[in-house]
Write an enzyme that holds these catalytic residues in place. Structure first.
Site, PDB file in Angstrom:
ATOM      1  N   THR A   1       6.748   5.332   5.304  1.00 17.22           N
ATOM      2  CA  THR A   1       5.892   5.070   6.460  1.00 17.22           C
ATOM      3  C   THR A   1       6.466   3.978   7.345  1.00 17.22           C
ATOM      4  O   THR A   1       6.387   4.061   8.576  1.00 17.22           O
ATOM      5  CB  THR A   1       4.478   4.665   5.982  1.00 17.22           C
ATOM      6  OG1 THR A   1       3.882   5.762   5.308  1.00 17.22           O
ATOM      7  CG2 THR A   1       3.599   4.264   7.161  1.00 17.22           C
TER       8      THR A   1
ATOM      9  N   THR B   1       5.171   3.936   0.390  1.00 13.40           N
ATOM     10  CA  THR B   1       4.253   3.296  -0.559  1.00 13.40           C
ATOM     11  C   THR B   1       3.767   4.222  -1.673  1.00 13.40           C
ATOM     12  O   THR B   1       3.422   3.752  -2.755  1.00 13.40           O
ATOM     13  CB  THR B   1       3.017   2.741   0.178  1.00 13.40           C
ATOM     14  OG1 THR B   1       2.336   3.816   0.834  1.00 13.40           O
ATOM     15  CG2 THR B   1       3.422   1.697   1.202  1.00 13.40           C
ATOM     16  N   ASP B   2       3.724   5.534  -1.427  1.00 12.87           N
ATOM     17  CA  ASP B   2       3.042   6.425  -2.370  1.00 12.87           C
ATOM     18  C   ASP B   2       3.684   6.451  -3.758  1.00 12.87           C
ATOM     19  O   ASP B   2       2.973   6.562  -4.762  1.00 12.87           O
ATOM     20  CB  ASP B   2       2.962   7.845  -1.803  1.00 12.87           C
ATOM     21  CG  ASP B   2       1.924   7.958  -0.695  1.00 12.87           C
ATOM     22  OD1 ASP B   2       1.122   7.019  -0.543  1.00 12.87           O
ATOM     23  OD2 ASP B   2       1.922   8.973   0.021  1.00 12.87           O
TER      24      ASP B   2
ATOM     25  N   TYR C   1     -11.656   1.246 -32.534  1.00 12.75           N
ATOM     26  CA  TYR C   1     -12.671   2.276 -32.767  1.00 12.75           C
ATOM     27  C   TYR C   1     -12.105   3.412 -33.613  1.00 12.75           C
ATOM     28  O   TYR C   1     -10.901   3.647 -33.622  1.00 12.75           O
ATOM     29  CB  TYR C   1     -13.167   2.855 -31.429  1.00 12.75           C
ATOM     30  CG  TYR C   1     -13.999   1.900 -30.611  1.00 12.75           C
ATOM     31  CD1 TYR C   1     -15.371   1.797 -30.799  1.00 12.75           C
ATOM     32  CD2 TYR C   1     -13.399   1.104 -29.630  1.00 12.75           C
ATOM     33  CE1 TYR C   1     -16.133   0.928 -30.037  1.00 12.75           C
ATOM     34  CE2 TYR C   1     -14.158   0.231 -28.860  1.00 12.75           C
ATOM     35  CZ  TYR C   1     -15.520   0.143 -29.069  1.00 12.75           C
ATOM     36  OH  TYR C   1     -16.264  -0.717 -28.310  1.00 12.75           O
TER      37      TYR C   1
ATOM     38  N   ASP D   1      10.130  10.588   3.088  1.00 10.36           N
ATOM     39  CA  ASP D   1       8.781  10.208   2.699  1.00 10.36           C
ATOM     40  C   ASP D   1       8.819  10.004   1.192  1.00 10.36           C
ATOM     41  O   ASP D   1       9.442  10.780   0.462  1.00 10.36           O
ATOM     42  CB  ASP D   1       7.813  11.342   3.056  1.00 10.36           C
ATOM     43  CG  ASP D   1       6.358  10.968   2.826  1.00 10.36           C
ATOM     44  OD1 ASP D   1       5.999  10.701   1.659  1.00 10.36           O
ATOM     45  OD2 ASP D   1       5.588  10.983   3.792  1.00 10.36           O
ATOM     46  N   SER D   2       8.163   8.966   0.686  1.00 13.56           N
ATOM     47  CA  SER D   2       8.302   8.672  -0.742  1.00 13.56           C
ATOM     48  C   SER D   2       7.676   9.742  -1.637  1.00 13.56           C
ATOM     49  O   SER D   2       7.977   9.805  -2.832  1.00 13.56           O
ATOM     50  CB  SER D   2       7.725   7.298  -1.091  1.00 13.56           C
ATOM     51  OG  SER D   2       6.319   7.301  -1.067  1.00 13.56           O
TER      52      SER D   2
ATOM     53  N   LYS E   1      -0.245   1.035  -6.753  1.00 14.66           N
ATOM     54  CA  LYS E   1      -0.920   1.257  -5.474  1.00 14.66           C
ATOM     55  C   LYS E   1      -2.376   1.608  -5.760  1.00 14.66           C
ATOM     56  O   LYS E   1      -2.668   2.566  -6.474  1.00 14.66           O
ATOM     57  CB  LYS E   1      -0.260   2.377  -4.676  1.00 14.66           C
ATOM     58  CG  LYS E   1      -0.862   2.518  -3.275  1.00 14.66           C
ATOM     59  CD  LYS E   1      -0.162   3.566  -2.419  1.00 14.66           C
ATOM     60  CE  LYS E   1      -0.798   3.592  -1.025  1.00 14.66           C
ATOM     61  NZ  LYS E   1      -0.209   4.641  -0.158  1.00 14.66           N
TER      62      LYS E   1
END
Length: 331
Positions: free
Chosen positions: A12, A83-84, A277, A51-52, A154
């Site tokens: 971006t 960022t993704d 547990y 684009d990532s 993120k």
């Protein structure tokens, strides 16, 4: 004056509007021009323009190779990235670049740098400051925070405060005093030996979020299709059902087939603990490997890297009980 390198990969931060939506087009030089004068000797290399969402294991290897190639030519390296998937890249670089001898800082933005109110300018400036002052390691910088790469996640889609440092505080934050470093003992790491580039990974893994009604037979279907390791985001401290749809029994069968199964928590914060547990202990007895307080991004990339080294189930269990890059807090 510190000599720094910007490795531009798209994202971006470098995007422009098109008929198809935002598309990475700006070069690294164009990013630097929009920042104004900085007190560093900055060099730029454009290595990707993606684009990532399109950055995958092949690109991780390529980015790691470039960092390793230029590590002795610069005081620090900044990687501009979408960022993704940036947290995945930062986590994997932490394993691929053991004992890296310079600070490597990933950053990006929520809004393209050519937009008036973009967050890109502040993120890039902080990334260069971190690359000039932080000790050697892999970092992710965003919204006034310097975070360890393998602890970053993120957590927001549009807010400028898009990333958080999970289960450890940020390495440093920005205030009116400048870059303020955290003095926690957790960050006093010692690097043993020379930097090592190791990009051998096996990406035939799966990350599964457990939900009520999940059919464990789907795990066998994934393995029959070539999956060689699984990270399961289990409930709470790592609990898994063993009534009716018996996840615990399925994990035991997979372990005996040589397929490592790592149990993490769906909760973003705090740890998984399979000892507390019955629903966790049963899975532990079947051979499930605890991710402790690792992020899912770090757990899945650590599993890929371990499988790439040819580790078997028992060796992977030992490896997950080892703090390699600050990715896990062990008792």
């Amino acid at each position: 004056m510190k000599k720094l390198l910007l490795l531009s990969t798209g994202g971006t931060i470098a995007s422009v509007a098109s008929n198809a939506g935002l598309v990475p087009k700006e070069t690294g030089e164009e990013l630097i021009k929009m920042l104004g004068k900085l007190p560093y000797d900055i060099h730029v290399k454009d290595i990707l323009q993606l684009d990532s969402s399109n950055i995958q294991p092949e690109e991780w290897k390529f980015i790691a190779q470039n960092i390793y190639k230029y590590r002795n030519d610069y005081d620090g390296i900044v990687v501009s990235h979408g960022t993704d998937t940036m947290a995945y890249t930062a986590s994997m670089l932490s394993f691929m670049l053991k004992n890296i001898n310079i600070p490597v800082v990933l950053t990006g933005s929520q809004v393209p740098i050519n937009v008036v109110l973009s967050d890109a300018h502040d993120n890039l400036r902080l990334a260069f400051a971190a690359a000039a002052t932080c000790p050697p390691d892999i970092y992710l910088v965003f919204h006034n925070k310097v975070m360890l790469g393998c602890r970053s996640v993120k957590v927001r889609t549009t807010n400028f405060d898009a990333f958080e440092s999970v289960n450890v505080p940020p390495i440093a934050t920005v205030s009116s005093d400048g870059l303020v470093f955290n003095t926690d003992d957790h960050f006093q790491k010692k690097h043993d030996g020379e930097p090592v580039l190791n990009t051998k990974i096996n990406s035939h893994v799966s990350l599964v979020k457990l939900f009520p009604g999940f059919d464990p037979n789907l795990l066998f279907a994934m393995v029959d299709s070539g999956c060689r390791g699984i990270v399961i985001e289990a409930y709470g401290l790592g609990g898994m059902n063993f009534i009716r749809r018996n996840m615990v029994a399925a994990i035991g069968k997979l372990i005996r087939r040589g397929i490592p199964v790592v149990a993490s928590s769906q909760c973003l914060y705090e740890r998984s603990d399979l000892t507390k547990y019955e629903v966790g202990r049963e899975a532990l007895l079947e051979g499930a490997i605890s991710a402790c307080d690792m992020t899912s991004e770090s757990a899945i990339t650590k599993l890929m890297w371990a499988l790439g080294q040819g580790m078997d189930v028992h060796e992977i269990a030992d490896f997950f009980n080892t703090n390699v890059a600050g990715e896990v807090t062990l008792k």
